[in-house]
Write an enzyme that holds these catalytic residues in place. Structure first.
Site, PDB file in Angstrom:
ATOM      1  N   ASP A 171       0.777  -1.114  -0.202  1.00 17.28           N
ATOM      2  CA  ASP A 171      -0.096  -0.152  -0.006  1.00 17.28           C
ATOM      3  C   ASP A 171       1.022   1.163  -0.084  1.00 17.28           C
ATOM      4  O   ASP A 171       1.985   1.117   0.697  1.00 17.28           O
ATOM      5  CB  ASP A 171      -0.853  -0.171   1.146  1.00 17.28           C
ATOM      6  N   ASN A 224     -10.647  -2.423  -6.165  1.00 14.01           N
ATOM      7  CA  ASN A 224     -10.024  -1.366  -6.881  1.00 14.01           C
ATOM      8  C   ASN A 224     -10.495  -0.961  -8.204  1.00 14.01           C
ATOM      9  O   ASN A 224      -9.909   0.048  -8.672  1.00 14.01           O
ATOM     10  CB  ASN A 224      -8.449  -2.002  -6.900  1.00 14.01           C
TER      11      ASN A 224
END
Ligand code: IPE
Ligand code: IPE
Ligand code: MG
Length: 244
Positions: A16, A64
């Site tokens: 991330d 996503n």
């Protein structure tokens, strides 16, 4: 000191912070993904050399797709290039690569690359590398349950998959994308967020968590060593009590 450092058998990573890393440099988010992807190639080698047998990374979640079209397109382009390069490193490192998640949402050429990569690496056993793409823990569980129900309807469920009429964990795990892969010992999430974002919900039941502040493009050898050091300080109990 004294005691020898234990290297986790299986490390799971939530990669991330690529976007924030790029923003800090006044660059587009896609640049963060490019550098993050380079770092993944590098760190995969580092982690293998450190003696870790299983590595599972979160590259793209079922959520996503909500990102801008531009960003998703950029990521798909990166996956195309990465999967091809990964074929070479799989051969070089004698590493088995498996994609976890639902590949059916990707364009056909990416699905073909995935199949080729999995196929050409299926006999390697020096390292086991799982890439989570279009992966969601809930989606994985529901896909698994759906396949299990199909098998039940067709009378294909083994008798030893039940204990007193109840489905055993072993039977259910055969239907997960991670079938045959031991649960992670250590989970690392970079860039400061302290949540799972739908990652490996079943498999992380007893995993040690390590949240680090550095964004993924800056996660290098030194940060890996710190995470392994932290892991070594943990007292894993699995519900038992500590021996005196
Ligand atoms: C992780 O970085 C990579 C993917 C999710 C594909 P992010 O893109 O989530 O970066 P931040 O969290 O916005 O900084
Ligand atoms: C999780 O990160 C998915 C990947 C790293 C691929 P996100 O950045 O998408 O998660 P949230 O949205 O911050 O929870
Ligand atoms: Mg993020």
């Amino acid at each position: 000191m004294g005691e020898e450092t234990k290297v986790p058998r299986h490390i799971a990573i939530i990669l991330d912070g690529n976007g924030r890393w790029a923003k800090q440099r006044r660059m587009p988010r896609g640049y963060g993904h490019i550098i993050g992807c380079q770092n993944l190639e590098h760190m995969c080698n580092v982690i293998k050399d450190r003696g870790v047998k299983y590595l599972t990374v979160y590259a793209f979640s079922t959520e996503n797709w909500k990102r801008s079209r531009d960003e998703v397109e950029g990521l798909l382009k990166l996956f195309r290039q990465y999967l091809k390069r990964c074929m070479r490193s799989a051969k070089k490192n004698k590493m088995r690569v498996k994609i976890i998640g639902d590949p059916s949402a990707f364009p056909q050429d990416i699905q073909d690359s995935i199949r080729l990569l999995e196929d050409c690496s299926k006999d390697y056993d020096q390292m086991f590398f799982q890439i989570a793409m279009n992966y969601g823990g809930r989606d994985e569980i529901l896909r698994g349950v759906t396949r299990m129900l199909e098998d039940a309807r067709e009378g294909r469920l083994p008798e030893d998959g039940f204990d007193d009429g109840k489905v055993t964990e072993e039977l259910f795990e055969r239907y997960l994308d991670t079938a045959g892969i031991p649960d992670p010992d250590l989970l690392i999430r970079t860039s400061g967020e302290q949540r799972l974002s739908n990652y490996l919900l079943w498999q992380l039941a007893y995993t040690e968590f390590c949240f680090v502040d550095v964004p993924w493009p800056d996660f290098h050898e030194e940060e890996l060593e710190k995470a392994i050091e932290q892991y070594n300080k943990r007292d894993r109990r699995y519900g038992g009590v500590k021996e005196e």
